[in-house]
Design a protein around this motif. Structure first.
Motif, PDB file in Angstrom:
ATOM      1  N   GLN A  51      -9.455   4.220  -9.484  1.00  0.00           N
ATOM      2  CA  GLN A  51     -10.277   3.308  -8.687  1.00  0.00           C
ATOM      3  C   GLN A  51      -9.829   1.851  -8.818  1.00  0.00           C
ATOM      4  N   PRO A 102      -4.346   0.054  -2.507  1.00  0.00           N
ATOM      5  CA  PRO A 102      -4.814   0.695  -1.279  1.00  0.00           C
ATOM      6  C   PRO A 102      -5.401  -0.332  -0.321  1.00  0.00           C
ATOM      7  N   ARG A 103      -5.532   0.051   0.921  1.00  0.00           N
ATOM      8  CA  ARG A 103      -6.068  -0.885   1.921  1.00  0.00           C
ATOM      9  C   ARG A 103      -7.593  -0.863   1.890  1.00  0.00           C
ATOM     10  N   TRP A 104      -8.111  -1.311   0.739  1.00  0.00           N
ATOM     11  CA  TRP A 104      -9.552  -1.455   0.557  1.00  0.00           C
ATOM     12  C   TRP A 104      -9.946  -2.887   0.886  1.00  0.00           C
ATOM     13  N   GLU A 105     -11.192  -3.055   1.334  1.00  0.00           N
ATOM     14  CA  GLU A 105     -11.664  -4.388   1.740  1.00  0.00           C
ATOM     15  C   GLU A 105     -11.552  -5.396   0.604  1.00  0.00           C
ATOM     16  N   ARG A 106     -11.757  -4.950  -0.622  1.00  0.00           N
ATOM     17  CA  ARG A 106     -11.786  -5.889  -1.746  1.00  0.00           C
ATOM     18  C   ARG A 106     -10.430  -6.563  -1.964  1.00  0.00           C
ATOM     19  N   TYR A 107      -9.358  -5.962  -1.474  1.00  0.00           N
ATOM     20  CA  TYR A 107      -8.023  -6.529  -1.651  1.00  0.00           C
ATOM     21  C   TYR A 107      -7.552  -7.346  -0.448  1.00  0.00           C
ATOM     22  N   HIS A 167       0.823  -1.211   0.000  1.00  0.00           N
ATOM     23  CA  HIS A 167       0.000   0.000   0.000  1.00  0.00           C
ATOM     24  C   HIS A 167       0.858   1.263   0.000  1.00  0.00           C
TER      25      HIS A 167
END
Length: 396
Positions: free
Chosen positions: A316, A336-341, A297
């Motif tokens: 995005q 990025p530290r998004w939930e999907r990853y 990240h």
């Protein structure tokens, strides 16, 4: 046919990695793997299992295969594993082998975030639990994800050579397309030409051929994973391609941009040039941040903030993914530290990993997407090819 060179190199890596993580045994368990693929098998075995079978690697560097008799001869003939075959009961053979190893910890292939480390089905997990419970061992299971991240992610010399060849061939095909391009070509015509070049070399595209290459002709194109359409490139706009091939089992993935001049005027518009340089600056910022020990990240942030600081909206998607046997090869993700990853952006970058660096912006000239491939060295990243530092012209 077993890729003996790759399997041999990966088996050598595996023994050392197990010692680093203090894991006694690593079990890869699969069945009918031509239908339900186990992502680790091409690296540790190079063959499919028909009936239930296992690859066991131990901290003492034992390389053991348990398989049904009809699978055994082919595996045994390669000479890289000690093979124990069965006819009626895998459990009986497993019990004998696991009791001789007597492990305290067994790593198995499951992960919440990394698809390449999640090859163990729930049914086989339950079966393995029964096998271990029935053996005279006191062993606990843990995820093999850290092991797979190292063994799959850290590319051997042979793997790097094959990836480099895949990169070089992809760029050669793209240059051939640029020289052959004609104004009446639609997106679909561009894709058809590229497919013919791929097939003439006896290769395949790096992802599904319906959308590889992705072709975006100017500002009206539906960029992303849309199929190439009948749209033609207007004068004064940009043709964008996202493309890669598979060479001897290893993939490439790059994006390139081409400009169609207006009335033969080869001067790139000032606004287009400025936007292109903004994208280049963001990719370069990520490149300069990428090094062993940094988390994924952090690399994404360097690129993302460089672009937004120049007035562009946040892209995005993640900034980069690993490439190897698959175009998306799991493990540490530059995102990025998004939930999907999941937790993949919080994993450390390792020396020897191969990544894409990619982002783009929508403009009045079309989508300006750029994507480069790099390998991580001890002192930072190294491009696998010269990055695109100027927009190529399409000659009519």
């Amino acid at each position: 046919m077993t890729d003996v060179t790759i399997v041999s190199e990966k088996l050598e890596q595996a023994g050392a990695v197990l010692a680093d993580y203090d894991v006694d045994a690593w079990i890869t368990f699969g069945r009918e793997t031509s239908d339900i693929a186990e992502p680790v098998l091409p690296l540790l075995l190079g063959e499919d299992f028909v009936w239930p079978g296992m690859v066991l690697i131990t901290q003492d560097d034992e390389r053991i295969v348990l398989c049904e008799t009809h699978d055994a001869d082919t595996i045994r003939s390669v000479g890289l594993h000690e093979v124990f075959s069965y006819e009626n009961s895998l459990e009986r053979v497993f019990r004998e082998v696991i009791e001789s190893i007597d492990p305290d910890t067994i790593a198995i292939n499951y992960s919440k975030s990394n698809n390449t480390a999640d090859g163990l089905s729930l049914g086989l997990y339950r079966l393995l639990e029964e096998y271990v419970d029935g053996a005279s061992v006191e062993a606990t299971f843990e995820s093999s994800e850290p092991i797979i991240n190292r063994v799959r992610g850290t590319k051997s010399d042979t793997e790097l050579k094959r990836i480099q060849c895949s990169v070089d061939i992809s760029l050669e095909i793209l240059e051939t397309m640029r020289n052959a391009w004609r104004p009446d070509w639609s997106e679909a015509d561009v894709a058809e030409f590229v497919h013919e070049e791929v097939e003439s070399r006896g290769l395949s595209t790096a992802w599904h051929a319906d959308v590889c290459p992705a072709v975006d002709a100017g500002s009206q194109a539906e960029w992303g994973h849309a199929k190439p359409s009948a749209l033609r490139l207007p004068e004064g706009e940009v043709l964008h391609l996202d493309f890669g091939v598979v060479y001897e089992g290893y993939a490439s993935d790059m994006q390139r941009l081409y400009y169609r001049p207006v009335d033969g005027n080869s001067t790139i518009p000032t606004g287009l040039q400025s936007a292109f340089e903004d994208v280049r600056a963001a990719i370069q910022a990520g490149f300069e941040t990428l090094r062993p020990g940094i988390q994924g990240h952090e690399v994404d942030t360097a690129a993302r903030e460089t672009l937004t600081d120049r007035g562009w909206p946040e892209f995005q998607h993640g900034f980069g993914h690993q490439v190897g046997r698959n175009v998306h090869d799991g493990g540490t993700y530059l995102g990025p530290r998004w939930e999907r990853y999941g937790d993949t952006p919080t994993k450390d970058v390792l020396e020897g990993q191969v990544f894409t660096l990619e982002l783009g912006i929508e403009t009045e000239w079309g989508y300006l997407g750029q994507e480069e491939m790099v390998v991580v060295r001890a002192d930072g990243a190294e491009y696998l090819t010269a990055p695109q530092t100027s927009i190529e012209l399409l000659e009519e």
